[in-house]
Design an enzyme around this catalytic site. Structure first.
Site, PDB file in Angstrom:
ATOM      1  N   HIS A  84       0.812  -1.216   0.000  1.00  0.00           N
ATOM      2  CA  HIS A  84       0.000   0.000   0.000  1.00  0.00           C
ATOM      3  C   HIS A  84       0.855   1.280   0.000  1.00  0.00           C
ATOM      4  O   HIS A  84       0.330   2.357  -0.237  1.00  0.00           O
ATOM      5  CB  HIS A  84      -1.036  -0.017   1.140  1.00  0.00           C
ATOM      6  CG  HIS A  84      -0.513   0.248   2.511  1.00  0.00           C
ATOM      7  ND1 HIS A  84      -0.345  -0.739   3.463  1.00  0.00           N
ATOM      8  CD2 HIS A  84      -0.136   1.391   3.105  1.00  0.00           C
ATOM      9  CE1 HIS A  84       0.107  -0.204   4.568  1.00  0.00           C
ATOM     10  NE2 HIS A  84       0.247   1.082   4.388  1.00  0.00           N
ATOM     11  N   ASP A 115       0.075  -7.483   1.362  1.00  0.00           N
ATOM     12  CA  ASP A 115       0.519  -6.108   1.578  1.00  0.00           C
ATOM     13  C   ASP A 115       2.046  -5.996   1.595  1.00  0.00           C
ATOM     14  O   ASP A 115       2.617  -5.275   2.398  1.00  0.00           O
ATOM     15  CB  ASP A 115      -0.073  -5.543   2.883  1.00  0.00           C
ATOM     16  CG  ASP A 115       0.027  -4.012   2.924  1.00  0.00           C
ATOM     17  OD1 ASP A 115       0.299  -3.403   1.870  1.00  0.00           O
ATOM     18  OD2 ASP A 115      -0.149  -3.442   4.009  1.00  0.00           O
ATOM     19  N   SER A 197       4.532   2.362   7.899  1.00  0.00           N
ATOM     20  CA  SER A 197       4.201   1.231   7.024  1.00  0.00           C
ATOM     21  C   SER A 197       5.360   0.864   6.125  1.00  0.00           C
ATOM     22  O   SER A 197       5.921   1.716   5.446  1.00  0.00           O
ATOM     23  CB  SER A 197       2.999   1.575   6.156  1.00  0.00           C
ATOM     24  OG  SER A 197       1.828   1.380   6.866  1.00  0.00           O
TER      25      SER A 197
END
Lengths: 578, 337
Positions: A84, A115, A197
């Site tokens: 992402h 992911d 992230s």
């Protein structure tokens, strides 16, 4: 909710590092007096661990689409991040390292379901990198720290560090739709904020135990709430081969759903009759005992194991049915169709990495332009070429030791009866007690699944010889598929599997996958004459593991659950015909 | 000083120095042993942001479980899942409405149980918080473990919605984000795994409105549980979000037909608290206590949030003039016979 990176906060200089610095300062001041040497040592080790993690940390800036973090895995610049983070960045991102320098980077491969994404930083072959460790050894209570780019604060490119403990292991976090599933993940109380992230989660030794990517953002807004989640290092390892292939990677499905029965067992509640699991004999109400070597006692445990596995792997499945315990090898299918996966990966049906990512949409840096190749089904086909060439080089290294002319493999079956195989550029034949079969090597191979019952042993051997003697380019359209376990036995102890490279060739109506060891030996061939039927599985082994370049001493052939033959090759009789 | 430094720098490692033989020595072991005494509780909820799960701690080997008094317990089918994955139906034995505690019982024996540490700890004490936060652990998966420090020991000044928290004694304020959905009823233990407190319900600080991370100290927990088991803690009052019906005060508002029906009084039941306080038909209710209300629904919610025993005060507009009415202490309601 996902900790995606579209943080538009103003740069802020507050750093968790400051807290650590404070600890260092305090300890330095006090140690002048009298400090237990173990304390000094523990502190030194911690400073060293954080230094290592910081050096491997990548701050990713993806222009208008935000940014995030990454972690370097190899000296030549391969770095893991979240899907992402690069989902709408296009093929090029800009990366900062703790040394204060910016590097161009190119997106290599993506795994939307898990992911994960792999990028490659360009310009050096001596990047500092993190060491992936066995995340199944991680315990609740272990010290851990995250190194990354929360709120995109790293304007001076030095990563922020947040420390904590491991709060939970083997956690399951549901996907958003069918992607961004966090299975078997690590839960930490180290602050994981938007921007963290894709960054590394490290243990007390500075080894990489996971890739941060998600947090429980519910009531309190998009800030740390004491529960962050990291993709385990073992899952990263499982997908690294697929990511390096540049393919759009997908996760595994069993073809069956499970639920908890009234007495607490995990049982099959639905099954697709076209699945390999069905063909292997899995049925409704069968109890799942273990999958891929890991015990399954809850539905979550089942999802945890399955969620860390790539589509296409063959794994052991142990079930109990009718009071009987049975072990089967199941070939896992993909969750998504190629078209769906392409759409999820970027919006375009044919699977370029991103819609805004077509090279014309944005001027790419020259170094990225040279390393980006758009092709359906791939995030970046350039890297598939690289990996295929790498495996080709391993094959070539042992080519000279192989006979160049026709090959003869002769010996005895397990029953004692004799067999003889002859393979050449022009023809192929096999003599078995049940009869002689030949293959017209220039015709469509899918119409010649001989010997009868084998599913295509002889075509598989023909392609094997062609691959060894002439290289991947001679075996139709060949791609680097990724990596797969060397044998199902590598799952037995759980933990991380022993992985080998896999090439996939489409040629003359058949699809073949070749498992190739680092030493250039072909260990296994799976050959499909029909797409949704059982392939012919050929397993090659050598009595003398050091005899690189020699003919295999044993060839096991099976189709589905049925062993077709065990061929014990006589080393003296094997080789080129005179 | 040296000891403090050890705490600062190596955290859990120092446990080895102080632990007695046979007791857990590493942070990992402390967490593992303590987590066996924490249970996951499943009950009412799952709608409108109210979670249907929370945490509990085993306080006796024969199946007594302390937890936070919340809407989760407002269910006839309470389930407790132990650390080993065993699932038991739980029975509500009693509640302490002031401390917002409840004690449940399950039919089990030989359970690992906490013994609350009676003496208070001071700010600076390292703690572990163990709870079912966000419901992330299910079945035999271990509850989540977080580490932190007692930041302060101070009286609780907090509220939930319009209602002030009934407990105003000391709590441990923690420096980590412990009080999340699912956390209430979780354990706070020291570096040797001894129970220091129980995580409270999700509350915001009265002064600042920020979410509080806090625990009720173990001595208060022990007193609350003792009172519940002795039957002296108070009646098990309703735990639903709007426990008090306006009609029990004798107050009937106009039919609530619109999204924001203005809260005019339709009628007043003769002899009721509302009648005694002097309410009249056509009065417009504008505030409950200090909370402004603009609809029938808001009046119901605000009155429902008044804690048992507290005065119900209404501000009205009558003929263009603001009038204050005191309906006296809110009556207790017994939810279950």
């Amino acid at each position: 909710m996902i900790a995606d990176m579209h943080a538009n906060l103003p740069p802020n200089r507050i750093r968790v590092v400051a807290m650590l610095v404070a600890v260092v300062v305090v300890s330095t001041a006090v140690c002048q007096a009298e400090v237990d040497p173990t304390v000094i040592e523990a502190q030194r080790a911690r400073v060293e661990a954080i230094r290592r993690g910081s050096n491997a940390a990548v701050s990713i800036f993806a222009g208008e689409s935000g940014g995030g973090s990454g972690v370097l895995l190899t000296p030549d610049g391969y770095a893991a991040t979240n899907f992402h983070v690069v989902q709408s960045s296009g093929p090029a991102v800009t990366c900062g390292l703790a040394d204060g320098r910016l590097y161009d980077a190119v997106v290599v491969g993506v795994d939307p379901t898990g992911d994960l994404a792999l990028i490659k930083l360009l310009g050096r072959d001596d990047f500092p990198c993190a060491q992936l460790t066995d995340s199944d050894d991680v315990q609740v209570g272990d010290f851990c720290f995250a190194a990354g780019n929360p709120f995109l604060l790293a304007t001076d490119l030095r990563p922020s560090i947040s420390a904590g403990i491991v709060s939970g292991v083997h956690r399951y976090q549901y996907p958003a739709g069918t992607i961004l599933e966090y299975a078997d993940c690590l839960q930490v109380d180290a602050a994981i904020n938007p921007g963290n992230s894709g960054g590394g989660l490290f243990d007390a030794h500075g080894r990489l135990i996971g890739v941060n990517g998600r947090a429980s953002f519910e009531k309190r807004g998009r800030v740390n709430v004491g529960a962050g989640y990291a993709i385990s290092a073992n899952q990263v390892r499982n997908f690294l081969g697929g990511l390096r292939s540049g393919r759009l990677c997908d996760h595994a499905a069993l073809g069956a759903t499970v639920s908890t029965s009234a007495d607490g067992r995990v049982v099959v509640s639905d099954i697709v009759e076209s699945s390999d699991a069905w063909r292997r004999g899995l049925r409704y109400d069968d109890e799942i005992v273990s999958l891929a070597g890991r015990p399954v006692r809850t539905v979550n445990a089942f999802k945890n194991v399955l969620g860390t596995l790539p589509a296409g792997w063959q794994v052991p499945l142990v079930v109990r049915s009718g009071g009987r315990r049975r072990e089967m090898l199941v070939r896992l299918e993909a969750i998504h169709s190629p078209a769906t996966l392409a759409k999820l990966a970027g919006g375009s049906e044919d699977g370029g990495p991103q819609p805004a990512a077509t090279p014309t949409a944005r001027e790419l840096p020259a170094a990225v332009r040279e390393r980006y190749e758009h092709r359906a089904g791939f995030a970046n086909h350039h890297f598939n070429r690289l990996e295929r060439d790498r495996v080709a080089a391993a094959l070539a290294a042992v080519r000279d030791a192989q006979p160049a002319g026709p090959w003869v493999l002769a010996g005895r079956l397990a029953s004692g009866a004799e067999f003889r195989i002859e393979l050449s550029d022009a023809s192929a034949s096999i003599d078995l007690p049940t009869g002689t079969s030949t293959v017209a090597v220039d015709d469509e191979l899918d119409r010649q699944p001989v010997p009868p019952g084998s599913g295509g042993l002889l075509p598989a051997l023909v392609l094997w010889r062609r691959l060894v003697v002439e290289g991947p380019a001679a075996v139709g359209r060949t791609i680097f598929w990724g990596t797969a376990p060397r044998t199902p036995a590598t799952f037995a102890a759980g933990g991380s599997a022993d992985l080998v490279d896999v090439l996939e060739s489409s040629v003359a109506g058949v699809v073949a996958r070749f498992a190739v060891a680092a030493d250039g030996r072909v260990l296994a061939i799976d050959l499909w004459c029909q797409p949704d039927a059982d392939p012919c599985e050929v397993r090659l082994s050598w009595e003398d593991a050091a005899a690189i370049g020699a003919m295999p001493t044993r060839i096991d052939v099976r189709r589905g659950d049925v062993p077709f033959a065990e061929l014990l090759v006589d080393p003296v009789a094997a080789g080129a015909t005179p | 000083m040296r000891h403090l430094l050890v705490l600062l720098v190596v955290g859990g490692l120092m446990l080895a120095a102080t632990a007695v033989a046979g007791e857990p020595t590493t942070l990992q072991q402390v967490a593992a042993v303590a987590a066996r005494k924490v249970v996951k509780i499943y009950g009412a909820g799952g709608v409108q942001g109210l979670e249907g799960y929370q945490s509990g701690i085993i306080i006796s080997s024969d199946g007594r479980i302390a937890t936070a008094l919340s809407t989760v317990l407002d269910s006839d089918g309470l389930d407790c899942v132990l650390d080993d994955g065993r699932r038991f139906e739980a029975r509500l034995i009693g509640v302490d409405p002031r401390r917002e505690l409840a004690v449940l019982a399950i039919e089990a024996v030989d359970l690992p149980a906490f013994t609350p540490r009676e003496e208070r700890v001071t700010a600076g004490t390292r703690v572990l918080a163990i709870s079912n936060l966000f419901g992330v652990a299910v079945g035999d998966e271990r509850a989540s473990v977080q580490r932190g420090v007692v930041a302060a020991v101070v009286p609780l000044e907090a509220r939930r919605g319009a209602a002030d928290a009934p407990y105003t004694g000391d709590v441990y304020v923690l420096d980590c984000t412990t009080n999340n959905p699912g956390s209430p009823g979780g354990a706070v233990v020291d570096s040797q795994g001894r129970l220091l407190g129980i995580l409270g319900k999700e509350l915001r600080a009265t002064a600042s409105g920020i979410w509080l991370n806090y625990a009720l100290p173990a001595d208060e927990l022990a007193r609350g549980c003792a009172a519940i088991l002795a039957g002296t803690a108070g009646s098990p009052l309703a735990t639903s979000a709007t426990p008090l019906d306006l009609r029990s005060l004798g107050l009937v508002l106009v039919p609530d037909l619109l999204a924001r029906t203005p809260p005019f009084v339709e009628s007043v039941v003769p002899g009721s608290a509302a009648a005694q306080a002097g309410l009249r038909p056509d009065d417009l209710v504008i505030a409950v206590g200090s909370r402004a209300v603009a609809s029938c629904d808001a009046v119901q919610r605000a009155v429902g949030g008044v804690p048992e025993g507290d005065a119900v005060r209404l501000s009205l507009i009558r003929g263009g003039v603001i009038v204050e009415c005191d309906l006296g202490p809110r009556p207790a309601e017994v939810k279950r016979p």
